[in-house]
Design an enzyme around this catalytic site. Structure first.
Site, PDB file in Angstrom:
ATOM      1  N   GLU A   1      26.451 -32.648   8.789  1.00  0.00           N
ATOM      2  CA  GLU A   1      25.935 -32.669   7.407  1.00  0.00           C
ATOM      3  C   GLU A   1      25.724 -31.241   6.895  1.00  0.00           C
ATOM      4  O   GLU A   1      24.654 -30.869   6.421  1.00  0.00           O
ATOM      5  CB  GLU A   1      24.647 -33.489   7.328  1.00  0.00           C
ATOM      6  CG  GLU A   1      24.894 -34.974   7.567  1.00  0.00           C
ATOM      7  CD  GLU A   1      23.709 -35.870   7.252  1.00  0.00           C
ATOM      8  OE1 GLU A   1      22.574 -35.375   7.187  1.00  0.00           O
ATOM      9  OE2 GLU A   1      23.939 -37.081   7.058  1.00  0.00           O
TER      10      GLU A   1
ATOM     11  N   GLU B   1      28.583 -41.805  10.652  1.00  0.00           N
ATOM     12  CA  GLU B   1      27.209 -42.329  10.610  1.00  0.00           C
ATOM     13  C   GLU B   1      27.161 -43.362   9.508  1.00  0.00           C
ATOM     14  O   GLU B   1      27.637 -43.120   8.397  1.00  0.00           O
ATOM     15  CB  GLU B   1      26.185 -41.237  10.270  1.00  0.00           C
ATOM     16  CG  GLU B   1      25.906 -40.257  11.358  1.00  0.00           C
ATOM     17  CD  GLU B   1      24.787 -39.280  11.005  1.00  0.00           C
ATOM     18  OE1 GLU B   1      23.891 -39.628  10.201  1.00  0.00           O
ATOM     19  OE2 GLU B   1      24.828 -38.158  11.521  1.00  0.00           O
TER      20      GLU B   1
HETATM   21  C1  BG6 Z   1      21.624 -38.026   8.922  1.00  0.00           C
HETATM   22  C2  BG6 Z   1      21.553 -37.224  10.177  1.00  0.00           C
HETATM   23  O1  BG6 Z   1      20.976 -37.275   7.975  1.00  0.00           O
HETATM   24  O2  BG6 Z   1      20.985 -39.252   8.839  1.00  0.00           O
HETATM   25  C3  BG6 Z   1      20.902 -37.919  11.353  1.00  0.00           C
HETATM   26  O3  BG6 Z   1      22.780 -36.673  10.551  1.00  0.00           O
HETATM   27  C4  BG6 Z   1      19.791 -38.821  10.856  1.00  0.00           C
HETATM   28  O4  BG6 Z   1      20.466 -36.933  12.237  1.00  0.00           O
HETATM   29  C5  BG6 Z   1      20.409 -39.881   9.969  1.00  0.00           C
HETATM   30  O5  BG6 Z   1      19.041 -39.394  11.862  1.00  0.00           O
HETATM   31  C6  BG6 Z   1      19.447 -40.944   9.465  1.00  0.00           C
HETATM   32  O6  BG6 Z   1      18.331 -40.358   8.900  1.00  0.00           O
HETATM   33  P1  BG6 Z   1      16.856 -40.731   9.378  1.00  0.00           P
HETATM   34  O7  BG6 Z   1      15.986 -39.840   8.594  1.00  0.00           O
HETATM   35  O8  BG6 Z   1      16.696 -42.175   9.058  1.00  0.00           O
HETATM   36  O9  BG6 Z   1      16.831 -40.459  10.818  1.00  0.00           O
END
Ligand code: BG6
Length: 493
Positions: free
Chosen positions: A198, A387
């Site tokens: 990111e 993700e």
């Molecule tokens: C992304 C990141 O921002 O979202 C992860 O690459 C992160 O590291 C994921 O965990 C989900 O966000 P959160 O705040 O729910 O953990």
């Protein structure tokens, strides 16, 4: 059948959120190790100590370390990343569960400070190298391809504190050394790499929650430029070390829509896409800054240190494939008084057509199709969604077979709807080659530091107060995803 043969189904994690063992076997600290737990309403705090011994804590976003202060781990605070889910000692069990689901690919990251504890050492930490070698070998046993992120928000703390982090050009050379070390060490065990997780967050998020000064924008754009150069170096190095290596970028894929048809909103939305999505993707995929970059810099009086050699390096180091995270969308408006909504590293106007998760992130499967089609058209490179998932409260209950489990139809619904949109994008011509759902095993939330914000197919018995047995339990979604993979996405029921 929309999904191509060999489609890389799997799951994703990050070292700092799952490994734990933060000070074991010579690992050095990273910023995440001085970051406390938080909640959706209370920010995570970063702790420090003043030269006179006074202790303090400041919010994770928008605050500056007081003059003379040093980051410090303090008594009476809980640091959830210190133990994570103890993947460091459970990786064999976890990988066996991923294999049972049929994973073709597992996204993980290497903790830079496990390899170079301060980042400045001449020689790597052998115990750190050995750990990742064992993980890769374990994955190989099950024919699971690792997809390895080199940096997932975890610069060694020493570089951050003593060298000025990424705004200092010296950090590029330190990253080069780290990248060369791991690319050389894991030749034959890894094929696919990602440079910076990111990467766009550094600028796209800045100023959204708390106003930011021109000086902060100057630092942030310079930080990004230095990471672009380091990323280009890593791509070039990877291809030289092993022609089989493929290296991708990783962009936080927050989709924005104009809230109204007011031409000012349409333009504001376009400019948001340029700032938050295209700015980084263009440099990493095309090897040069977009035409609009100068306008973005001028908005904040930014003057970058960019050398002739940097421009050559960027041109010579475009990535091989494009990857991004996708959770939610939001809206952009120039109108005052619009209701706002939170999201992944973002805050925007609320979309009246969408439902939101328990953490207020607006759920929008069609937004995934939208970004896939826009980005493929723009870069024409193979794509992976690395993700995607739903952070939700889960309840551990006794299943029909007497085993503890979680009934999580909400997670299955979320994933199913997103996979359907991926399928349509593929039918429309997008070269989508992989999908790794976020937090395939429960882990510490990056945004809030919570454990109870769970994404996994596998429940980990660990609580926000640090208690728990670390036992693993399969949720209903475990069997569902297993079937999805076994049928290459044909059976989503
Ligand atoms: C992304 C990141 O921002 O979202 C992860 O690459 C992160 O590291 C994921 O965990 C989900 O966000 P959160 O705040 O729910 O953990």
């Amino acid at each position: 059948m929309a999904f191509p043969e060999g489609f890389l189904w799997g799951g994703a994690t990050a070292a700092n959120q799952c490994e734990g063992a933060w000070d074991v076997d010579g690992r050095g600290p990273a910023k995440t190790d001085v970051t406390t737990g938080g909640t959706v309403d209370t920010p995570r705090m970063i702790t420090y100590r003043m030269p006179d011994g006074t202790e303090g804590a400041m919010p994770q976003w928008g605050a500056k370390l007081p003059e003379g202060a040093k980051y410090a781990v303090l008594d009476n605070y809980l640091y959830p990343n210190h133990d994570g889910i103890d993947f460091y000692h459970h990786y064999k069990e976890d990988i066996a569960l991923f294999a049972e689901m049929g994973f073709k690919q597992f996204r993980m990251s290497i903790s830079w400070s496990r390899i170079f504890p301060k980042g400045i050492e001449d020689e790597p930490n052998q115990a750190g190298l050995d750990f990742y070698r064992s993980v890769f070998e374990e994955l190989k046993k099950y024919d699971i391809e690792p997809l390895v992120t080199m940096w997932h928000f975890d610069t060694p703390l020493y570089i951050e504190e003593e060298l000025g982090d990424w705004k200092n050009r010296e950090t590029i050379a330190l990253f080069d050394k780290y990248a060369r070390t791991i690319l050389t060490e894991y030749k034959g065990l890894v094929k696919n790499w990602l440079t910076f997780n990111e990467i766009n967050n550094t600028v796209s998020f800045l100023g959204m929650m708390v106003p930011a000064s021109d000086e902060e924008f100057q630092d942030a754009y310079q930080h990004l430029h230095n990471q672009f150069v380091a990323s280009a170096h890593a791509v070039k190095m990877a291809h030289e070390i092993d022609p089989e290596y493929r290296v991708g970028c990783m962009i936080c894929g927050v989709v924005d829509y104009p809230l109204t048809p007011d031409p000012d909103d349409i333009l504001a939305n376009r400019y948001m896409w340029e700032k938050s999505l295209f700015y980084c993707g263009d440099v990493q995929c095309k090897g040069k800054y977009g035409t609009y970059a100068k306008r973005l810099w001028d908005e904040h009086n930014v003057h970058l240190d960019i050398t002739e050699q940097d421009l050559i390096d960027l041109a010579e180091g475009p990535v091989d494939f494009y990857t991004f995270s996708y959770y939610q969308s939001s809206c952009v408006t120039t109108h005052q008084g619009a209701e706002t909504t939170a999201g992944n590293m973002t805050i925007g106007a609320k979309n009246p057509y969408l439902e939101a998760s328990d953490w207020g992130w607006q759920i929008d499967p069609k937004g995934l199709r939208y970004i896939l089609e826009v980005m493929y058209d723009r870069y024409e490179k193979p794509m992976m969604i690395v993700e995607n998932g739903l952070g939700a409260f889960d309840e551990l209950v006794e299943g029909e077979d007497g085993q503890l489990t979680v009934h999580d139809p909400y997670r299955i619904d979320y994933l199913r709807e997103h996979i359907k949109e991926m399928e349509i994008a593929i039918e429309h011509g997008v070269d989508l080659i992989g999908y790794t759902t976020w937090g395939c095993i429960d882990l510490v939330s990056a945004g809030t530091g919570e454990m109870r914000k769970r994404y996994g197919f596998i429940y980990v018995d660990k609580n926000d107060d640090g208690t728990g047995s670390y036992a693993r339990y399969k949720k209903d979604s475990f069997d569902w995803y297993k079937k999805v993979i076994a049928t290459n996405g044909a059976d989503l029921d």
